[in-house]
Write an enzyme that holds these catalytic residues in place. Structure first.
Site, short mmCIF file in Angstrom:
data_model
loop_
_atom_site.label_atom_id
_atom_site.label_comp_id
_atom_site.label_asym_id
_atom_site.label_seq_id
_atom_site.Cartn_x
_atom_site.Cartn_y
_atom_site.Cartn_z
N HIS A 162 -11.89 -1.25 0.26
CA HIS A 162 -12.25 -0.87 1.62
C HIS A 162 -12.00 0.61 1.87
O HIS A 162 -12.78 1.29 2.53
CB HIS A 162 -11.45 -1.71 2.62
N CYS A 163 -10.91 1.13 1.29
CA CYS A 163 -10.55 2.54 1.49
C CYS A 163 -11.61 3.50 0.93
O CYS A 163 -11.71 4.64 1.38
CB CYS A 163 -9.22 2.86 0.79
N THR A 164 -12.38 3.04 -0.06
CA THR A 164 -13.35 3.92 -0.72
C THR A 164 -14.73 3.87 -0.08
O THR A 164 -15.63 4.58 -0.53
CB THR A 164 -13.49 3.55 -2.20
N ARG A 188 0.84 -1.19 0.00
CA ARG A 188 0.00 0.00 0.00
C ARG A 188 0.87 1.24 0.00
O ARG A 188 1.66 1.46 0.90
CB ARG A 188 -0.88 0.01 1.23
#
Length: 378
Positions: A367-369, A2
């Site tokens: 998941h980040c969005t 990441r």
């Protein structure tokens, strides 16, 4: 695994306050619940595990060429729409969109169950800018963790307001704190256990002078935590300073899915091995040892957007009502192995794998969005 670039935004994209409403939607104020009466003990708050039922998913259609490479912008926008429409098969999605991009967003999501809400945005990472929803007594509240651009690494005048805006839009109470953290930096099992990286939450760029004990006491009150399993993470190598949601996730209480970077040349190789050792030796808030399932990253990715910024990991999946929305990277063996593990861990959910190369090129994942709004207190 990441990496996000460190970017400072320049000229503001918009001025004025966040504005709700699209296609005749109800204004946020009309949907708000009354504030709880003053006096008496504060309601007990608990952050549900992501796999528990959701009211909806929140997203942000916030790709900007002030942050992203111009060639990445349309690809990332299409990826956001793909994620939203995949989730909308399972539950409603509310997506914040800049006023001048509403037509573009509507064209991309089509007739899917996606509500578009006009708002001002700097970027698209709703997991980090949005509220962390909790059950609060018999109601729902949103904790505003004071988003500060991942420790001042990126301009964020509009995104700093997203948590409060989304909470109001959801008709929930906003809970304030002096802690600074992001939703991607904390993973919970819904029964009092959390996994958090020291490199993020204990970083001086977020919570200067605060100790583990300080943070644990505050999160016990805010999220109902009884035990935190601290992973070291790694600071200063990506914009998030090592968020938890690219290292370890709860499949359900007692079971953790952990990432392993097998490339000895990667800065994440040694730290992911350390994380595995810590997790395998850990117990949760109920005293049971954790069962740790490992998903290795892909050996190869599609070449178009491959770079040092590319976030190539399977751990950043998202659980929605009846579904697991997960990435695939064009590595037939790695994609298939990840899918098989997720299908085994979530036998009652449909696993949907998506090409999200544009989002991954910006250093994040599915998941980040996203940010879940839990259904009413069970």
């Amino acid at each position: 695994m990441r990496r996000r670039r460190f970017v400072q935004l320049g000229t503001p994209l918009f001025t004025g306050a966040l504005v709700a409403g699209c296609r005749g939607e109800t204004p946020a104020d009309d949907r708000a619940r009354p504030a709880p009466p003053s006096g008496g003990p504060a309601p007990k708050r608990v952050m549900p595990e992501e796999g528990q039922p959701h009211e909806r998913t929140w997203m942000a259609f916030g790709v900007s060429d002030r942050v992203w490479e111009p060639a990445q912008v349309p690809v990332a926008q299409r990826n956001l729409a793909t994620i939203a429409t995949a989730i909308a098969r399972f539950e409603p999605v509310s997506m914040l969109v800049r006023q001048d991009e509403l037509d573009l967003a509507r064209g991309l999501v089509g007739d899917a169950n996606v509500e578009l809400v006009a708002a001002e945005l700097d970027d698209l990472w709703m997991r980090d800018t949005g509220p962390v929803f909790v059950h609060s007594g018999n109601d729902t509240a949103g904790v505003d963790f004071n988003f500060n651009g991942w420790g001042g690494k990126q301009g964020h005048p509009r995104d700093a307001k997203v948590a409060g805006f989304v909470t109001a839009r959801a008709g929930a109470e906003t809970v304030h704190t002096d802690l600074v953290l992001e939703g991607g930096g904390i993973e919970v099992d819904g029964e009092g256990t959390a996994i958090i990286t020291e490199s993020c939450v204990l970083n001086e760029n977020r919570n200067p002078g605060k100790s583990k004990k300080d943070v644990e006491a505050k999160l016990a009150d805010l999220l109902g935590l009884k035990k935190i399993i601290w992973l070291p993470g790694i600071a200063g190598r990506d914009i998030t300073d090592g968020h938890t949601d690219f290292y370890a996730r709860f499949a359900r209480p007692g079971i953790v899915v952990a990432g392993l970077d097998t490339d000895p040349q990667s800065y994440d190789h040694e730290v992911t091995e350390r994380h595995l050792a810590i997790l395998k030796a850990a117990t949760d808030a109920s005293g049971r040892p954790l069962r740790v399932e490992v998903i290795k990253g892909p050996a190869t990715v599609r070449p178009e957007f491959a770079s040092d910024d590319f976030a190539a990991g399977y751990i950043n999946f998202y659980l929605c009502n009846g579904g697991v929305i997960a990435p695939e990277f064009g590595d037939a063996e790695g994609d298939s192995a990840a899918r098989a593990t997720l299908e085994r861990l979530f036998p009652d959910r449909e696993v949907v794998q998506l090409n999200i190369d544009g989002i991954a090129a910006g250093g994040g994942g599915i998941h980040c969005t996203t940010q879940q709004e839990p259904a009413g207190k069970p």
